[in-house]
Scaffold this active site. Structure first.
Site, short mmCIF file in Angstrom:
data_model
loop_
_atom_site.label_atom_id
_atom_site.label_comp_id
_atom_site.label_asym_id
_atom_site.label_seq_id
_atom_site.Cartn_x
_atom_site.Cartn_y
_atom_site.Cartn_z
N ARG A 163 -68.24 -16.18 76.41
CA ARG A 163 -67.79 -16.94 77.49
C ARG A 163 -68.27 -17.94 77.49
O ARG A 163 -69.57 -17.76 78.70
CB ARG A 163 -67.28 -16.18 79.00
CG ARG A 163 -66.23 -15.13 78.44
CD ARG A 163 -64.79 -16.20 78.19
NE ARG A 163 -63.83 -14.63 78.42
CZ ARG A 163 -62.86 -14.40 77.47
NH1 ARG A 163 -63.70 -14.72 76.56
NH2 ARG A 163 -61.75 -13.78 77.98
N HIS A 177 -62.05 -21.42 70.49
CA HIS A 177 -61.75 -19.74 71.58
C HIS A 177 -61.37 -18.85 70.01
O HIS A 177 -60.34 -18.41 70.56
CB HIS A 177 -61.04 -20.23 72.23
CG HIS A 177 -61.47 -18.71 73.04
ND1 HIS A 177 -61.68 -18.49 74.46
CD2 HIS A 177 -61.62 -17.09 72.74
CE1 HIS A 177 -61.83 -17.64 75.18
NE2 HIS A 177 -61.83 -16.55 73.95
#
Ligand code: GLV
Length: 318
Positions: A233, A281
């Site tokens: 993250r 991502h």
């Protein structure tokens, strides 16, 4: 007649399904795997009163108040920081732990470690001038890799690297005891691992404890020229400090699959930094083919009165 009654009763439970992608495939698999439940692909929830399970990554928490019998939320993501702060109904939340996703992430990590360790970009330059020149880098044994976060994902990445001969370090809150892995814990352990790794792979979840963890003080510990890869993250890394560590040392290169704001804003200096590689991502996707059966298995567990897994622990934050 009695059997009709039974079917009617068992069909009284339904699942609200709102996956981010592959919606039809999710629906098809859940319908097949859960013949006793009705599956409603959101927003077409015909009977909100019957919804006991909600399957989604991001979903408006207010909508969940329409389901008075909701008993379990099943996230279709591995990371569950969306639930931090407690705005969702107080029901157990199950994370997604999909070995297929972990394998994809391992392939991604191996790709970049090998790319930088073996100096693959240099071969492109050499090819462009028709130059045949093998580069004898240190062998894998001389290129230690440290992993931040050693859950299912970290472990799968670590095992792939170990098989290729890379010495492996792993930093976690509680340590560990795997053979072939040097385990580090606590603040001192973190600095020790950072200072001895040629590449550091961050797969930490975002929690109050990990937010901004990799900051200027931590970057100062890195080996000169080290590779930093962030694939957990973005919020665990202070990006201004990362840029400073690239420009003023000691960091060599950064590979970022996750950033604090996603999508990475157009004006971010990370986009154009010559020693930053960005992927959107995409190191490991949730794939309906493998994830939907895992979610279905957890729904069956709950219906049998068993505990689904892995359960999100609000105290740990993941
Ligand atoms: C992806 O980032 C996930 O958490 O599944």
């Amino acid at each position: 007649m009695e059997s009709y009654g039974l079917i009617w009763l068992t069909c009284d439970v339904s699942v609200m399904l709102n996956p981010t992608s592959e919606r039809d495939v999710w629906l098809e698999i859940l319908v097949r795997e859960l013949p006793d439940e009705r599956i409603y692909l959101w927003p077409d929830v015909a009977d909100p009163d019957s919804v006991e399970f909600a399957v989604f990554w991001h979903h408006d928490p207010a909508d969940l108040l329409r389901y008075p019998k909701l008993r379990t939320i099943l996230s279709v993501s591995a990371g569950v920081e969306q639930f931090l702060g407690g705005v969702y109904p107080e029901v157990p939340i199950v994370r997604l732990s999909d070995p297929a996703m972990a394998a994809e992430m391992a392939a991604y990590a191996v790709h970049w470690v090998v790319h930088f360790h073996r100096r693959m970009a240099t071969y492109l330059e050499l090819q462009s001038v028709s130059e045949w020149r093998p580069i004898r880098t240190v062998d894998a044994h001389g290129f230690p890799v440290g992993i931040l976060g050693y859950g299912v994902m970290g472990r799968t990445v670590g095992e792939a690297l170990t098989r290729l001969g890379y010495p492996l370090g792993a930093w976690t809150r509680s340590g560990g005891q795997d053979a072939d892995v040097t385990h580090f814990r606590g603040s001192d352990g973190l600095d020790q691992m950072l200072s001895t790794s040629a590449a550091v792979i961050n797969i930490l979840p975002l929690t109050p404890y990990t937010e901004g963890l990799i900051n200027a003080d931590r970057f100062a510990q890195f080996r000169r020229g080290a590779l930093y890869m962030s694939m957990g993250r973005g919020g665990t890394t202070v990006e201004a400090d990362l840029l400073a560590a690239l420009d003023r040392g000691p960091l060599g290169t950064a590979v970022l699959d996750v950033t604090a704001a996603e999508p990475l804003p157009t004006g971010s200096p990370l986009w154009n930094h010559p020693r930053v590689r960005i992927t959107p991502h995409a190191s490991g996707f949730t794939r309906a083919r493998t994830a939907a059966p895992l979610v279905a298995a957890n729904i069956r567990r709950v219906r049998r009165g068993e505990q689904p897994f892995p359960l999100y622990d609000p105290l740990r934050g993941y």
